[in-house]
Design an enzyme around this catalytic site. Structure first.
Site, short mmCIF file in Angstrom:
data_model
loop_
_atom_site.label_atom_id
_atom_site.label_comp_id
_atom_site.label_asym_id
_atom_site.label_seq_id
_atom_site.Cartn_x
_atom_site.Cartn_y
_atom_site.Cartn_z
N PRO A 151 6.05 -5.31 -11.57
CA PRO A 151 7.28 -5.56 -10.80
C PRO A 151 8.44 -4.69 -11.24
O PRO A 151 8.33 -3.86 -12.15
CB PRO A 151 7.54 -7.03 -11.10
N TRP A 152 9.60 -4.94 -10.60
CA TRP A 152 10.78 -4.12 -10.85
C TRP A 152 11.73 -4.70 -11.89
O TRP A 152 12.68 -4.05 -12.28
CB TRP A 152 11.55 -3.87 -9.56
N LYS A 176 0.02 0.57 -10.23
CA LYS A 176 1.07 0.83 -9.25
C LYS A 176 2.37 0.16 -9.69
O LYS A 176 2.43 -1.07 -9.79
CB LYS A 176 0.69 0.30 -7.86
N PRO A 177 3.43 0.92 -9.95
CA PRO A 177 4.73 0.32 -10.22
C PRO A 177 5.41 -0.07 -8.91
O PRO A 177 4.96 0.30 -7.83
CB PRO A 177 5.48 1.45 -10.92
N SER A 178 6.50 -0.81 -9.00
CA SER A 178 7.29 -1.13 -7.82
C SER A 178 7.85 0.16 -7.21
O SER A 178 8.22 1.10 -7.93
CB SER A 178 8.43 -2.06 -8.18
N SER A 228 5.84 -12.08 -7.21
CA SER A 228 6.17 -13.32 -6.53
C SER A 228 4.92 -14.10 -6.16
O SER A 228 3.81 -13.56 -6.13
CB SER A 228 6.97 -13.02 -5.26
N GLU A 249 0.58 -13.46 -12.76
CA GLU A 249 1.76 -14.08 -13.36
C GLU A 249 2.84 -14.04 -12.30
O GLU A 249 3.33 -12.97 -11.94
CB GLU A 249 2.18 -13.35 -14.64
#
EC number: 1.2.1.19
Length: 475
Positions: A151-152, A176-178, A228, A249
């Site tokens: 996530p970011w 894969k990043p945000s 999310s 998570e």
């Protein structure tokens, strides 16, 4: 001036994505675009998984000591390149530079060293004869290729939490990043490319559509995500088509339960900081304060005072406690849920933007809420704390557990018997006592219910990236 178009990292080198679609990466401090992130498609995901699958053939045969050596070299290199990582991430998140350096880069390097050591201490049932004339042994093996989506809110920290245990266990990775915070992962890829064999770590840039392609792909043996509930549920559905293991998570709605015998001033100071840290964009953040009615006014006054001392906005970083929210859509989401609070609630402080530019939001505290109000039940993921009163331990426990999330919690009291009871009965993956938010590499992080399943950090986190094989031999 044209914005730089970022590239994927596949099989040991940077390559342009095979797509014409890109989204802007925006600095949340200025609301100005700083780069373009490609939305990688099926061809890019195929290429990354193919590279990881090929690399796994030899990586899986490395000894734990060899993998440890690779990870220790990587940790050292990350520390040496801390300035580059901090600057890259700061452009995308707006986080305070010193916070990124200490909490993500340096702590991340330390956590990587833990995973390096954990590679050498895998456990299992002792070999022996459990049936007459037959010997049994357990093999703990890497799963294979692992897809990971981070996530970011803590881009570099979450990358370490995912990549570290996966590589330690002998897997290869496609990450894969945000799309809003890709640049620190790109610096990591460049550094890792100088240390790890080609294909062991691969980076694919993109949006949620790219993540769905990764989750539905037949190659990975496990797909892991921090994000999310909606994203986790979507990923699990995509992975189910190939019966792919999932590690999730998915956030939290942490209660901080304050009893009358607690150190009120220390509790107020600690909970305010734990609620506002990183702009409240933390799945373990203290978000719901439950305070015993007899000390509710004293505690709430102290909480407001401490919260108001935590500054944000377009001010010198040494004067700020936290930076902006990550992006325009998230800023609007936080603003909306606060502005639409129920009429029976009380806005004690905050509830507004800070400054004329940047996604800065004031420390916000709201009281007078009911258990079924959206502010109590939904993850806000901003610098917003709610305060509710309780009259008995049973009521406090019921209110604490009365949400869908179950990641973390805290209890503030000097009653040891009460601590034992609440440690047992709080339905959360972590229970802090007279503190809230510290994490260590040696202890697991992960929750229950809609907070997901699987553990990050600790030896349990490494074991989540392994599979168990039984070998039985006739004597």
């Amino acid at each position: 001036m044209s914005l730089p178009l970022l590239q994927n990292f596949i099989n040991g080198r940077f390559v342009a994505a095979a797509t014409d679609t890109a989204v802007e990466v925006v600095d949340p401090r200025t609301e100005q675009a700083v780069a373009q992130c490609p939305v990688s498609g099926a061809a890019d995901v195929d290429a990354a998984y193919d590279a990881a699958l090929k690399a796994f053939e030899s990586w899986r045969l490395t000894t734990p000591a060899e993998r440890q050596a690779f990870l220790l070299r990587l940790a050292e290199a990350l520390e040496a390149n801390a300035d580059r990582i901090v600057e890259a991430q700061r452009r995308n998140t707006g986080q305070l530079a010193e916070m990124i350096r200490v909490e993500e880069v340096l702590t991340g390097a330390s956590q990587l060293r833990f995973f390096a050591g954990a590679a050498r201490i895998q456990s299992g049932v002792a070999s022996g004869e459990y049936a007459e004339g037959l010997n049994s042994q357990i093999r703990r093996e890497p799963i294979g290729v692992v897809g990971q989506i981070v996530p970011w809110n803590y881009p570099f920290m979450m990358l370490i939490w995912k990549v570290g245990p996966a590589l330690a266990a002998g897997n290869t990775v496609v990450l894969k990043p945000s799309a809003t915070t890709p640049e620190s992962a790109i610096v990591f890829a460049e550094i890792a490319g100088e240390i790890l064999p080609p294909g062991v770590f691969n980076l694919v840039l993109g949006t949620g559509d790219t993540g769905r392609l990764m989750s539905a792909h037949p190659v990975p043996g496990l797909v892991a995500l921090t994000g999310s509930v909606r994203a986790g549920s979507d990923l699990a559905k995509q992975a189910a088509g190939n019966v792919t293991r999932v590690h999730l998570e998915l956030g939290g709605k942490a209660p901080a339960i304050v009893f009358a015998d607690a150190d009120i001033e220390a509790a107020a100071e600690g909970i305010a900081a734990a609620g506002m840290f990183n702009s409240g964009q933390d799945c373990t953040a203290a978000t719901r304060v439950l305070v015993e009615a007899s000390v509710a006014k004293e505690f709430t006054d102290a909480l407001v005072r401490h919260a108001e001392s935590l500054r944000t906005g377009p001010i010198p970083e040494e004067e700020a406690f936290y930076g902006p929210l990550n992006n325009a859509r998230h800023f609007a989401s936080v603003q909306k849920i606060v502005e639409e609070r129920p009429a029976h609630s009380n806005l004690l402080t905050g509830g507004h933007r800070v400054g004329e530019s940047g996604y800065y939001y004031a420390p916000t505290i709201i009281s007078g809420l009911k258990q079924d109000d959206a502010l109590v039940q939904q993850e806000v993921f901003g610098p917003v704390l709610t305060v509710q009163e309780f009259s008995s331990a049973d009521e406090a426990l019921s209110m604490a557990n009365g949400v869908d999330y179950a990641l973390s919690s805290s209890i503030w009291t000097t009653d040891h018997q009460r601590v034992l009871r609440f440690s047992r009965d709080l339905d959360f993956g972590c229970v802090w006592v007279n503190s809230h938010i510290p994490l260590v590499a040696e202890m697991p992080h992960g929750g229950f219910k809609r907070s997901g399943y699987g553990k990050d950090l600790s030896i349990y986190g490494v074991e989540d990236y392994t599979r168990i094989k039984h070998v039985m031999s006739a004597l």
